[in-house]
Design a protein around this motif. Structure first.
Motif: not given
Ligand code: SAH
Length: 212
Positions: A175-198
């Protein structure tokens, strides 16, 4: 410093920040960042810092480009979408790693400049469009990989929808203009997996086309 020495220092800095994937390092070695940085900032092109480009946008920090590209795990047969062409630097790097790259930006003028460089570099597996990338590119979908280089509050629904099963998307969110989270989203057969990177800092993903 000679060009070779500068190049060595550039690659050393990338490695020391955690960019260790050999294919990513080779792609970055082949892509001269100085071509994408204009005017008086050109002599800072090999420093590990973001730099201003036209339309109030920025070319990302090389180590962040490297870490994002590495997190995307691009395979040579992949069809990749990048949202946020900016200078074209990240797209040019992706063109060395993927079979096909599509890149979009909401500014026509940035796109015109980036296209000139793609032509100059003789990159033939990359297509660039002026468009609002939050809707993805429905005509070219689905994609194996999607990289977003502007920050949204949440992963845009159309981009999730245009990711193949087994596909990966890397993007800054927050939400912030100054710092965000880099995330990786992997699409699986059943949905999405989310992982925070930095934590990262990107310009916002905006709606509609830019004025220039
Ligand atoms: N990847 C770029 C840096 C991106 S800066 C590089 O390598 O230089 C972020 C870019 O995202 C800006 O050029 C901005 O115009 C673009 N952008 C922001 N919102 C967008 C949207 N909805 N669709 C397409 N591009 C967008």
């Amino acid at each position: 410093m000679t060009r070779a020495e500068r190049q060595m220092q550039f690659l050393y800095a990338l490695r020391s920040k955690g960019v260790t994937d050999a294919r990513v390092l080779t792609a970055m070695e082949k892509t001269d960042r100085a071509l994408f940085v204009k005017g008086h900032f050109a002599d800072r092109a090999y420093d590990d810092m973001p730099l201003p480009i036209a339309c109030g946008q920025t070319i990302s920090q090389p180590s962040v480009v490297g870490l994002m590209t590495q997190a995307l795990q691009v395979n040579p047969r992949d069809k990749v979408l990048e949202v946020g062409t900016g200078s074209g630097y990240q797209a040019a790097i992706l063109s060395h790693l993927a079979r096909r790259v599509y890149t979009v930006d909401r500014y026509k003028s940035l796109m015109a400049e980036a296209r000139k460089i793609f032509t100059q570099l003789d990159i033939t597996n990359l297509t660039a469009f002026t468009a609002d990338g939050s809707f993805g590119l429905p005509e070219q979908a689905p994609f194996d990989r999607i990289l977003v280089t502007a920050a949204a509050e949440d992963p845009p629904g159309p981009l999730l929808a245009q990711l193949k099963v087994g596909g990966i998307m890397v993007l800054p969110v927050g939400q912030s203009d100054s710092v965000q989270q880099l995330i990786r989203v992997a699409r699986t057969q059943t949905g999405f997996e989310y992982e925070e990177l930095r934590p990262v800092r990107f310009v916002p993903l905006l709606e509609g086309l830019g004025k220039d």
